[in-house]
Design a protein around this motif. Structure first.
Motif, PDB file in Angstrom:
ATOM      1  N   PRO A  31       9.370   2.316  -5.829  1.00  0.00           N
ATOM      2  CA  PRO A  31       9.799   1.049  -6.397  1.00  0.00           C
ATOM      3  C   PRO A  31      11.012   0.428  -5.700  1.00  0.00           C
ATOM      4  O   PRO A  31      11.191  -0.767  -5.741  1.00  0.00           O
ATOM      5  CB  PRO A  31      10.117   1.368  -7.852  1.00  0.00           C
ATOM      6  N   ASP A  32      11.835   1.255  -5.044  1.00  0.00           N
ATOM      7  CA  ASP A  32      12.991   0.707  -4.338  1.00  0.00           C
ATOM      8  C   ASP A  32      12.577  -0.313  -3.290  1.00  0.00           C
ATOM      9  O   ASP A  32      13.329  -1.223  -2.966  1.00  0.00           O
ATOM     10  CB  ASP A  32      13.790   1.806  -3.638  1.00  0.00           C
ATOM     11  N   HIS A  33      11.390  -0.146  -2.751  1.00  0.00           N
ATOM     12  CA  HIS A  33      10.933  -1.008  -1.672  1.00  0.00           C
ATOM     13  C   HIS A  33       9.666  -1.793  -2.013  1.00  0.00           C
ATOM     14  O   HIS A  33       9.230  -2.610  -1.218  1.00  0.00           O
ATOM     15  CB  HIS A  33      10.722  -0.178  -0.408  1.00  0.00           C
ATOM     16  N   ASP A  34       9.062  -1.545  -3.157  1.00  0.00           N
ATOM     17  CA  ASP A  34       7.828  -2.217  -3.537  1.00  0.00           C
ATOM     18  C   ASP A  34       8.132  -3.563  -4.184  1.00  0.00           C
ATOM     19  O   ASP A  34       8.618  -3.610  -5.317  1.00  0.00           O
ATOM     20  CB  ASP A  34       7.035  -1.334  -4.505  1.00  0.00           C
ATOM     21  N   PRO A  35       7.840  -4.666  -3.506  1.00  0.00           N
ATOM     22  CA  PRO A  35       8.125  -5.982  -4.072  1.00  0.00           C
ATOM     23  C   PRO A  35       7.461  -6.216  -5.426  1.00  0.00           C
ATOM     24  O   PRO A  35       8.032  -6.878  -6.286  1.00  0.00           O
ATOM     25  CB  PRO A  35       7.581  -6.950  -3.015  1.00  0.00           C
ATOM     26  N   ALA A  36       6.279  -5.669  -5.654  1.00  0.00           N
ATOM     27  CA  ALA A  36       5.576  -5.886  -6.916  1.00  0.00           C
ATOM     28  C   ALA A  36       6.339  -5.315  -8.110  1.00  0.00           C
ATOM     29  O   ALA A  36       6.190  -5.791  -9.232  1.00  0.00           O
ATOM     30  CB  ALA A  36       4.177  -5.282  -6.855  1.00  0.00           C
ATOM     31  N   GLY A  38       9.657  -5.217  -8.155  1.00  0.00           N
ATOM     32  CA  GLY A  38      10.989  -5.804  -8.132  1.00  0.00           C
ATOM     33  C   GLY A  38      11.861  -5.218  -7.055  1.00  0.00           C
ATOM     34  O   GLY A  38      13.028  -5.590  -6.916  1.00  0.00           O
ATOM     35  N   GLY A  39      11.319  -4.293  -6.280  1.00  0.00           N
ATOM     36  CA  GLY A  39      12.069  -3.701  -5.181  1.00  0.00           C
ATOM     37  C   GLY A  39      12.163  -4.670  -4.012  1.00  0.00           C
ATOM     38  O   GLY A  39      11.448  -5.670  -3.950  1.00  0.00           O
ATOM     39  N   ILE A  40      13.048  -4.356  -3.120  1.00  0.00           N
ATOM     40  CA  ILE A  40      13.251  -5.185  -1.934  1.00  0.00           C
ATOM     41  C   ILE A  40      13.011  -4.303  -0.714  1.00  0.00           C
ATOM     42  O   ILE A  40      13.691  -3.296  -0.538  1.00  0.00           O
ATOM     43  CB  ILE A  40      14.672  -5.781  -1.919  1.00  0.00           C
ATOM     44  N   PRO A  41      12.028  -4.665   0.121  1.00  0.00           N
ATOM     45  CA  PRO A  41      11.751  -3.860   1.312  1.00  0.00           C
ATOM     46  C   PRO A  41      12.989  -3.750   2.198  1.00  0.00           C
ATOM     47  O   PRO A  41      13.822  -4.663   2.238  1.00  0.00           O
ATOM     48  CB  PRO A  41      10.647  -4.644   2.021  1.00  0.00           C
ATOM     49  N   GLU A  42      13.089  -2.625   2.899  1.00  0.00           N
ATOM     50  CA  GLU A  42      14.182  -2.460   3.859  1.00  0.00           C
ATOM     51  C   GLU A  42      14.109  -3.589   4.874  1.00  0.00           C
ATOM     52  O   GLU A  42      13.041  -4.088   5.188  1.00  0.00           O
ATOM     53  CB  GLU A  42      14.055  -1.111   4.567  1.00  0.00           C
ATOM     54  N   ASP A  43      15.251  -3.974   5.377  1.00  0.00           N
ATOM     55  CA  ASP A  43      15.347  -5.023   6.389  1.00  0.00           C
ATOM     56  C   ASP A  43      14.978  -6.411   5.872  1.00  0.00           C
ATOM     57  O   ASP A  43      14.752  -7.314   6.675  1.00  0.00           O
ATOM     58  CB  ASP A  43      14.525  -4.687   7.640  1.00  0.00           C
ATOM     59  N   VAL A  44      14.860  -6.591   4.571  1.00  0.00           N
ATOM     60  CA  VAL A  44      14.636  -7.908   3.991  1.00  0.00           C
ATOM     61  C   VAL A  44      15.903  -8.318   3.260  1.00  0.00           C
ATOM     62  O   VAL A  44      16.458  -7.549   2.481  1.00  0.00           O
ATOM     63  CB  VAL A  44      13.435  -7.915   3.021  1.00  0.00           C
ATOM     64  N   THR A  45      16.361  -9.506   3.545  1.00  0.00           N
ATOM     65  CA  THR A  45      17.532 -10.063   2.865  1.00  0.00           C
ATOM     66  C   THR A  45      17.049 -11.216   2.002  1.00  0.00           C
ATOM     67  O   THR A  45      16.450 -12.165   2.509  1.00  0.00           O
ATOM     68  CB  THR A  45      18.558 -10.574   3.892  1.00  0.00           C
ATOM     69  N   LEU A  46      17.265 -11.123   0.713  1.00  0.00           N
ATOM     70  CA  LEU A  46      16.808 -12.163  -0.198  1.00  0.00           C
ATOM     71  C   LEU A  46      17.948 -13.083  -0.602  1.00  0.00           C
ATOM     72  O   LEU A  46      19.079 -12.649  -0.793  1.00  0.00           O
ATOM     73  CB  LEU A  46      16.219 -11.546  -1.469  1.00  0.00           C
TER      74      LEU A  46
END
Length: 178
Positions: A31-36, A38-46
């Motif tokens: 979940p830390d990286h799964d956008p579905a 609410g996670g944010i993938p590594e190397d993605v800045t929101l």
């Protein structure tokens, strides 16, 4: 928006392929990286404008609008507001709480930093964690103009809509436990 969708595909598809070939863990299991979740993938800045990502898109519309207005104004002062964490699933919040229990040694200690899935305002989309520290500081000083308030004294990055725009923020709570 299209750029963000392409970025997501470029990050998600290779990770799923690798997971399928090597027996590793797919993003859906992390979940830390799964956008579905609410996670944010590594190397993605929101930013508050990246609504294609559920962490931003599933925020309460009033909170998201306030963040977008604040980010626009902050940018004039060379302060970029980024989203470190926003909306999360209950499952993701449960994983964070379990990690906190492991890290701090007890539920009581972990609760100072991580709320339960039932009480987390991240799960309802009514909370956002902001980065970097310069943005946190800017929002602490100017957030009330938009209704945004720091909630916990031990989390300078956690903001919620707790006043009307231009109102006065309530005193911060010591931590997530109370």
């Amino acid at each position: 928006m299209l750029r963000n969708k392409i970025k997501t595909l470029l990050l998600v598809v290779p990770a799923l392929l690798v997971a399928g070939c090597s027996g590793g863990t797919a993003l859906a299991d992390d979940p830390d990286h799964d956008p579905a979740q609410g996670g944010i993938p590594e190397d993605v800045t929101l930013t508050p404008f990246d609504t294609d990502y559920p962490a931003v898109g599933n925020l309460d519309p009033a909170l998201r609008k306030a963040l977008q207005e604040a980010a626009t104004d902050a940018h004039q002062y060379k302060v970029d507001i980024r989203i470190a964490s926003g909306w999360r699933t209950k499952e993701y919040q449960r994983k964070l709480l379990e990690g906190g229990i492991e890290k701090y040694g007890s539920l009581e200690k972990a609760r100072k930093y991580v709320n339960t899935p039932e009480e987390s305002t991240h799960v309802s989309g009514k909370a956002v964690d902001v980065a970097p520290t310069r943005a946190d500081d800017w929002l602490i000083r100017h957030g009330a103009k938009y209704g945004l308030c720091q909630v916990y004294a031990n989390e300078m990055w956690h903001f919620e809509l707790l006043t009307t725009p231009g109102g006065k923020c309530p005193p911060t709570r010591a931590n997530a436990a109370g």
